[in-house]
Scaffold this motif. Structure first.
Motif, PDB file in Angstrom:
ATOM      1  N   ALA A   1      52.559  45.649  44.033  1.00  0.00           N
ATOM      2  CA  ALA A   1      52.404  44.487  43.157  1.00  0.00           C
ATOM      3  C   ALA A   1      50.935  44.161  42.951  1.00  0.00           C
ATOM      4  O   ALA A   1      50.152  44.141  43.914  1.00  0.00           O
ATOM      5  CB  ALA A   1      53.120  43.282  43.749  1.00  0.00           C
TER       6      ALA A   1
ATOM      7  N   ILE B   1      48.978  40.998  41.501  1.00  0.00           N
ATOM      8  CA  ILE B   1      49.294  39.599  41.196  1.00  0.00           C
ATOM      9  C   ILE B   1      48.012  38.848  40.892  1.00  0.00           C
ATOM     10  O   ILE B   1      47.065  38.857  41.694  1.00  0.00           O
ATOM     11  CB  ILE B   1      50.022  38.940  42.384  1.00  0.00           C
ATOM     12  CG1 ILE B   1      51.315  39.705  42.715  1.00  0.00           C
ATOM     13  CG2 ILE B   1      50.321  37.477  42.092  1.00  0.00           C
ATOM     14  CD1 ILE B   1      51.885  39.369  44.071  1.00  0.00           C
TER      15      ILE B   1
ATOM     16  N   PHE C   1      59.231  42.897  48.787  1.00  0.00           N
ATOM     17  CA  PHE C   1      59.622  42.617  47.412  1.00  0.00           C
ATOM     18  C   PHE C   1      61.045  43.111  47.155  1.00  0.00           C
ATOM     19  O   PHE C   1      61.505  44.080  47.769  1.00  0.00           O
ATOM     20  CB  PHE C   1      58.658  43.280  46.419  1.00  0.00           C
ATOM     21  CG  PHE C   1      57.321  42.609  46.348  1.00  0.00           C
ATOM     22  CD1 PHE C   1      57.088  41.608  45.424  1.00  0.00           C
ATOM     23  CD2 PHE C   1      56.306  42.977  47.219  1.00  0.00           C
ATOM     24  CE1 PHE C   1      55.852  40.977  45.366  1.00  0.00           C
ATOM     25  CE2 PHE C   1      55.075  42.357  47.173  1.00  0.00           C
ATOM     26  CZ  PHE C   1      54.850  41.358  46.246  1.00  0.00           C
TER      27      PHE C   1
ATOM     28  N   LEU D   1      51.347  39.669  36.149  1.00  0.00           N
ATOM     29  CA  LEU D   1      51.981  40.337  37.281  1.00  0.00           C
ATOM     30  C   LEU D   1      52.356  41.750  36.863  1.00  0.00           C
ATOM     31  O   LEU D   1      52.923  41.952  35.786  1.00  0.00           O
ATOM     32  CB  LEU D   1      53.249  39.574  37.708  1.00  0.00           C
ATOM     33  CG  LEU D   1      54.168  40.245  38.718  1.00  0.00           C
ATOM     34  CD1 LEU D   1      53.484  40.436  40.061  1.00  0.00           C
ATOM     35  CD2 LEU D   1      55.465  39.455  38.880  1.00  0.00           C
ATOM     36  N   LYS D   2      52.020  42.718  37.704  1.00  0.00           N
ATOM     37  CA  LYS D   2      52.415  44.102  37.476  1.00  0.00           C
ATOM     38  C   LYS D   2      53.135  44.615  38.715  1.00  0.00           C
ATOM     39  O   LYS D   2      52.668  44.405  39.835  1.00  0.00           O
ATOM     40  CB  LYS D   2      51.200  44.977  37.164  1.00  0.00           C
ATOM     41  CG  LYS D   2      50.501  44.642  35.864  1.00  0.00           C
ATOM     42  CD  LYS D   2      49.332  45.594  35.606  1.00  0.00           C
ATOM     43  CE  LYS D   2      48.639  45.260  34.294  1.00  0.00           C
ATOM     44  NZ  LYS D   2      47.494  46.185  34.020  1.00  0.00           N
ATOM     45  N   ILE D   3      54.248  45.275  38.494  1.00  0.00           N
ATOM     46  CA  ILE D   3      55.060  45.820  39.579  1.00  0.00           C
ATOM     47  C   ILE D   3      55.326  47.296  39.306  1.00  0.00           C
ATOM     48  O   ILE D   3      55.714  47.673  38.193  1.00  0.00           O
ATOM     49  CB  ILE D   3      56.407  45.082  39.713  1.00  0.00           C
ATOM     50  CG1 ILE D   3      56.186  43.640  40.168  1.00  0.00           C
ATOM     51  CG2 ILE D   3      57.343  45.814  40.665  1.00  0.00           C
ATOM     52  CD1 ILE D   3      55.814  43.472  41.608  1.00  0.00           C
TER      53      ILE D   3
END
Length: 290
Positions: free
Chosen positions: A188, A190, A165, A197-199
């Motif tokens: 991540a 997804i 990423f 989406l969480k990062i």
């Protein structure tokens, strides 16, 4: 979402670099000056200025002029991009390369005769084919002073699949990059079917942390778009895009002190390949994908 996809005849596509037909990859260490034209229109780039004008077989038309380029890295605008050192890896060893020309140029545009102004992001993928699965997020704050970019997914190279990423955040106070290839930790979560989406990105020494959440209404996505695969262009599974996502980013220091928070509307969110939801039917509204 209205989706327009066109595949001009190869014989109709002309590419010129500084007025000369392109026969090989141009050098990376000089400003971009090129023109791509076909029977549907023309894209011209001259370093900090760009223009485009396209009219599609359906009659849909779009044109724009871009100025005041905002490169990924102003200290080396023509060579430094999101990939970092991996931009120098030979193309035969990786499926695709990625470069961002501008994060937030000033834009004046016309869509079917409706005129407006805003900000424009300009980037390129080049190489053989896209990853097995990927996400892409791109946003610009309303004042143009804060930008967010993240992309990554599952890359298959020589039969082995790895996750990588890239995250870039720019504001008046901070210019942060995170890359898995630089040993930064990027986690991540997804969910293409929930359109979320969480990062969580943490620098290699733990001095910087960036938390990002992105959501788009499931009905706001395009129909599946074609993308390059090892077997040729395909929209199965393809990728889907929304341009009305909401992103929230929070920056922390090594002591978990919150440094900056921003909520950014009208963000681009894309799920591609194996990350695309197979059980929903997005794309019931009208807009444009080029």
């Amino acid at each position: 979402m209205y989706t327009e996809q066109v595949f001009p005849k190869q014989s109709d596509v002309k590419i010129f670099d500084r007025g000369h037909p392109v026969a090989a990859d141009p050098p990376k260490n000089r400003p971009s000056v090129f023109q791509v034209s076909s029977d549907v229109g023309t894209l011209s780039v001259n370093d900090s200025h760009s223009s485009l004008s396209f009219t599609f077989p359906s009659g849909f038309s779009v044109s724009a002029t871009l100025s005041r380029r905002v490169p990924w890295d102003s200290s080396c605008p023509d060579e430094c991009g999101p990939e970092g050192w991996t931009s120098h890896v030979p193309a035969r060893l990786v499926p695709t390369h990625y470069f961002v020309h501008t994060l937030a140029s000033n834009a004046v545009y016309s869509v079917n005769g409706e005129n407006g102004v805003g900000f424009a992001h300009q980037e390129a993928n080049y190489g053989g084919y896209f990853p097995t699965a990927w996400v892409w997020v791109q946003g610009v704050a309303g004042n143009g002073e804060t930008t967010l970019l993240l992309t990554g997914g599952e890359f298959t190279v020589a039969g082995a699949t790895v996750k990588q990423f890239i995250v870039g955040y720019r504001s008046q106070r901070f210019k942060w990059n995170f890359r898995g290839v630089d040993l930064d930790q990027v986690q991540a979560t997804i969910d293409g079917c929930a359109s979320t989406l969480k990062i969580s990105a943490v620098s290699v020494c733990g001095q910087r942390r960036l938390e990002i959440e992105v959501f788009a209404p499931p009905t706001s996505f395009s129909q599946p778009l074609f993308f390059p695969t090892p077997a040729g262009w395909s929209n199965d599974p393809g990728c889907v895009e929304s341009y009305v996502a909401l992103a929230r980013a929070v920056l922390y220091d090594q002591d978990n002190v919150e440094l900056e928070t921003i909520a950014m509307p009208q963000v681009a969110l894309e799920f591609g390949g194996a990350y695309r939801c197979k059980t929903s039917a997005p794309g019931n509204e009208s807009t444009l994908i080029i």
